[in-house]
Design an enzyme around this catalytic site. Structure first.
Site, PDB file in Angstrom:
ATOM      1  N   LYS A 130      55.897  68.895 -64.303  1.00 62.21           N
ATOM      2  CA  LYS A 130      55.267  69.710 -63.254  1.00 62.21           C
ATOM      3  C   LYS A 130      54.252  68.795 -62.594  1.00 62.21           C
ATOM      4  O   LYS A 130      54.066  69.262 -61.464  1.00 62.21           O
ATOM      5  CB  LYS A 130      54.892  71.099 -63.544  1.00 62.21           C
ATOM      6  CG  LYS A 130      55.997  71.990 -64.013  1.00 62.21           C
ATOM      7  CD  LYS A 130      55.430  73.549 -64.410  1.00 62.21           C
ATOM      8  CE  LYS A 130      56.544  74.205 -64.940  1.00 62.21           C
ATOM      9  NZ  LYS A 130      57.749  74.563 -64.262  1.00 62.21           N
ATOM     10  N   CYS A 135      61.309  83.628 -64.963  1.00 61.56           N
ATOM     11  CA  CYS A 135      60.620  83.919 -66.207  1.00 61.56           C
ATOM     12  C   CYS A 135      59.598  84.655 -66.043  1.00 61.56           C
ATOM     13  O   CYS A 135      58.412  84.491 -66.864  1.00 61.56           O
ATOM     14  CB  CYS A 135      60.526  82.658 -67.008  1.00 61.56           C
ATOM     15  SG  CYS A 135      61.789  81.544 -67.101  1.00 61.56           S
ATOM     16  N   ASP A 193      46.905  79.085 -68.958  1.00 59.67           N
ATOM     17  CA  ASP A 193      48.344  78.354 -68.670  1.00 59.67           C
ATOM     18  C   ASP A 193      47.955  77.668 -67.637  1.00 59.67           C
ATOM     19  O   ASP A 193      48.020  78.151 -66.342  1.00 59.67           O
ATOM     20  CB  ASP A 193      49.234  79.413 -68.609  1.00 59.67           C
ATOM     21  CG  ASP A 193      50.739  78.903 -68.372  1.00 59.67           C
ATOM     22  OD1 ASP A 193      50.901  77.716 -67.963  1.00 59.67           O
ATOM     23  OD2 ASP A 193      51.670  79.836 -68.421  1.00 59.67           O
ATOM     24  N   GLN A 223      51.480  75.558 -63.492  1.00 58.86           N
ATOM     25  CA  GLN A 223      51.346  75.455 -62.173  1.00 58.86           C
ATOM     26  C   GLN A 223      50.059  75.039 -61.503  1.00 58.86           C
ATOM     27  O   GLN A 223      49.851  74.845 -60.386  1.00 58.86           O
ATOM     28  CB  GLN A 223      51.865  76.846 -61.589  1.00 58.86           C
ATOM     29  CG  GLN A 223      53.084  77.386 -62.057  1.00 58.86           C
ATOM     30  CD  GLN A 223      54.288  76.570 -61.503  1.00 58.86           C
ATOM     31  OE1 GLN A 223      54.277  75.871 -60.335  1.00 58.86           O
ATOM     32  NE2 GLN A 223      55.492  76.748 -62.316  1.00 58.86           N
ATOM     33  N   HIS A 280      54.302  84.159 -67.081  1.00 60.76           N
ATOM     34  CA  HIS A 280      55.420  83.570 -67.261  1.00 60.76           C
ATOM     35  C   HIS A 280      55.594  84.194 -68.697  1.00 60.76           C
ATOM     36  O   HIS A 280      54.817  84.227 -69.469  1.00 60.76           O
ATOM     37  CB  HIS A 280      55.384  82.139 -67.362  1.00 60.76           C
ATOM     38  CG  HIS A 280      56.510  81.305 -67.394  1.00 60.76           C
ATOM     39  ND1 HIS A 280      57.162  81.334 -68.967  1.00 60.76           N
ATOM     40  CD2 HIS A 280      57.217  80.532 -66.879  1.00 60.76           C
ATOM     41  CE1 HIS A 280      58.282  80.416 -68.804  1.00 60.76           C
ATOM     42  NE2 HIS A 280      58.497  80.087 -67.459  1.00 60.76           N
TER      43      HIS A 280
END
Length: 405
Positions: free
Chosen positions: A225, A363, A199, A202, A122
Site C-alpha cells: 500500500k 473487509c 493499524d 491506510q 478492517h
C-alpha cells in the site's frame, strides 16, 4: 524530488496500459498501489545480482544481500521515526503484524480484562481481538461510528477504565477514508495504562508517521500500500514490550540456543522473524520508502486533498449517488452507493471504460451493516492520479447510471 504529477506518472509503467481500448484510470489504491520503476528495478536487481539467503552465508552474495536487507530496516526506522532499528520487525503484511501481537496478547490477558476496538476496523484488526479475548476470557468492547463516519469519541471515553488492557484502532478507515485522531486516542488509553496498537495500513502512504509522537506501543503497515511489492510489511513495537512479548512462530533465525528438549529465543528483531525471510521484497520495500520519503510530502497531501475535494463536489451534485462517510478529515477515498445498481455492477461497467475501482464490503462487514448497505463502490486516489481522471470517473458514472436506470 519536487511534486510534479506528470513526472511522477512517468515513473509508473503500468499507467501506460489500456483497458478495452481505454487509458487505464487506476482508482483502487486503497486495495494496493502501483509500483514505480525504481521499486521494480530493485527487486529485479536483487534476483539478478545477489540472490542469497541473509545473515548466515559465508560468501559475497550473502554479505551483499544481508547489507541491502538490513539497510531497508534502517529506512523503515527513519520513515516512522522509530527509536531503534531493532524495533522494526519484518512481516508478510499488516494482517500478520496484528496477529503476532494478538497471539501474544491472548497469553497476557486475564479473565475479565477488557480490550477496545472500533466499529470501523478492517476484519484483520477486529477478528484477531475477538479470538484473543475468547482464548483469554477477556471482554471485547467496541467504539461506535457516527453517521458522518467518525469514531464516537464520547463513547470511547466512556469505555476506557482501569480494566482496559489493550486498545486497537485504525489510523485511516479503508472503507471510508476517515482519518482518526490517533495521538489523542492513544493519550486517553495511556491514562489507564493500556497498550495501544495502530493499524497503519491506510495511513502510512498518505500521512507522515511518527510513532514517538503518536505514543502508541505498536504500529503496523503493509508494503504493497506504499508502492512496494505484496507479501511484505512491518510491525513496529516498543523494545521494552517486544523483548518479552510471547513469540508466535518458531523455527530458524528466531532461536538463540536449541537442545533436544528446550530452546531460547534470539535478540530483537530476529526473535519474531522465523524462517527464510522475503529478502527481495524487503529490499524493494526499502526502495519504495526511499522513493516516498523523497517526495514533497506537503505537496502530496495537498494534491490528494484536491483530488478528494473535486470528487466530493462532483459526487454531491450527482443525482442518485450517496457518499458513505463524510468525516471532517479524510484521505482520498470516496465510498458511495447509487440508487440504481449494485456496487458490483457499477464496478463492472466502470471497468469496461478503463476505470478500476473496488466494490464490496472492503473487509469491513460490521461497518457496512452500520450504514445499512451491502457494500459500496470505492474510488481511492493516490499520488499519481489527476483531476482529469476524477472528472473522467464521473463522466463514466453517468453512462453507468443510464445503463442501470
Amino acid at each position: 524530488m519536487s511534486f510534479d504529477v506528470a513526472a511522477i506518472r512517468e515513473q509508473f509503467p503500468i499507467l501506460k496500459r489500456r483497458i478495452d481500448g481505454n487509458p487505464l484510470i487506476y482508482l483502487d489504491n486503497a486495495a494496493t498501489t502501483q509500483k514505480p520503476q525504481c521499486v521494480i528495478d530493485a527487486l529485479v536487481d536483487y534476483y539478478s545480482t545477489c540472490n542469497s539467503n541473509v545473515h548466515r552465508g559465508a560468501h559475497r552474495l550473502a554479505d551483499e544481500a544481508t547489507g541491502r536487507f538490513e539497510a531497508a530496516r534502517d529506512l523503515v526506522k527513519d520513515f516512522i521515526n522509530a527509536p531503534k532499528r531493532e524495533e522494526v520487525i519484518w512481516t508478510t503484511g499488516t494482517t500478520e503484524g496484528i496477529n503476532i501481537v494478538a497471539n501474544g496478547l491472548s497469553q497476557l490477558l486475564s479473565t475479565g480484562d477488557e480490550v477496545i476496538a472500533t466499529g470501523m476496523e478492517h476484519h484483520a484488526n477486529l477478528v484477531t481481538w475477538q479470538q484473543a479475548c475468547k482464548v483469554a476470557g477477556a471482554i471485547l468492547k467496541i467504539v461506535p461510528v457516527t453517521e458522518d463516519g467518525e469514531l464516537d469519541q464520547a463513547a470511547y471515553d466512556a469505555l476506557l477504565n482501569e480494566r482496559t488492557k489493550f486498545v486497537a484502532f485504525t489510523h485511516v478507515s479503508n472503507a471510508l477514508g476517515t482519518v482518526n485522531p490517533i495521538k489523542e486516542m492513544t493519550a486517553k488509553a495511556k491514562v489507564f495504562g493500556a497498550w495501544v496498537l495502530v493499524d497503519g495500513a491506510q495511513g502510512a502512504a498518505h500521512r507522515k508517521v511518527d510513532v514517538q509522537d503518536i505514543g502508541c506501543d505498536f504500529y503496523v503497515f503493509s508494503g504493497h500500500k506504499i508502492y512496494a511489492p505484496m507479501g511484505v510489511g512491518v510491525l513496529w513495537g516498543r523494545e521494552s514490550l517486544l523483548a518479552t512479548w510471547p513469540v508466535w512462530r518458531t523455527g530458524g533465525e528466531m532461536i538463540s540456543t536449541v537442545t533436544l528438549q528446550e530452546a531460547t529465543w534470539n535478540v530483537l528483531p530476529y526473535r519474531f522473524e522465523a524462517g527464510t525471510p522475503n529478502v527481495g521484497d524487503v529490499i524493494a520495500m526499502g526502495e519504495a520508502i526511499r522513493w516516498l520519503m523523497a517526495l514533497d510530502h506537503d505537496g502530496l497531501e495537498a494534491h490528494e486533498k484536491a483530488l478528494l475535494d473535486r470528487a466530493t463536489q462532483l459526487a454531491e451534485a450527482f443525482e442518485g449517488l450517496t457518499i458513505i462517510g463524510n468525516a471532517k478529515e479524510k484521505i482520498g477515498v470516496l465510498s458511495f452507493v447509487m440508487d440504481h445498481g449494485h456496487p458490483a455492477d457499477i464496478g463492472f461497467l466502470l471497468d469496461r471504460q478503463g476505470i478500476a475501482v473496488r466494490t464490496g464490503d472492503h473487509c469491513a462487514q460490521p461497518l457496512m451493516a452500520r450504514f445499512n448497505v451491502p457494500g459500496t463502490a470505492r474510488a481511492s486516489f493516490s499520488v499519481y492520479n489527476t483531476l482529469e481522471e476524477v472528472d473522467a470517473l464521473f463522466v463514466a458514472l453517468k453512462k453507468v447510471r443510464s445503463m442501470l436506470a
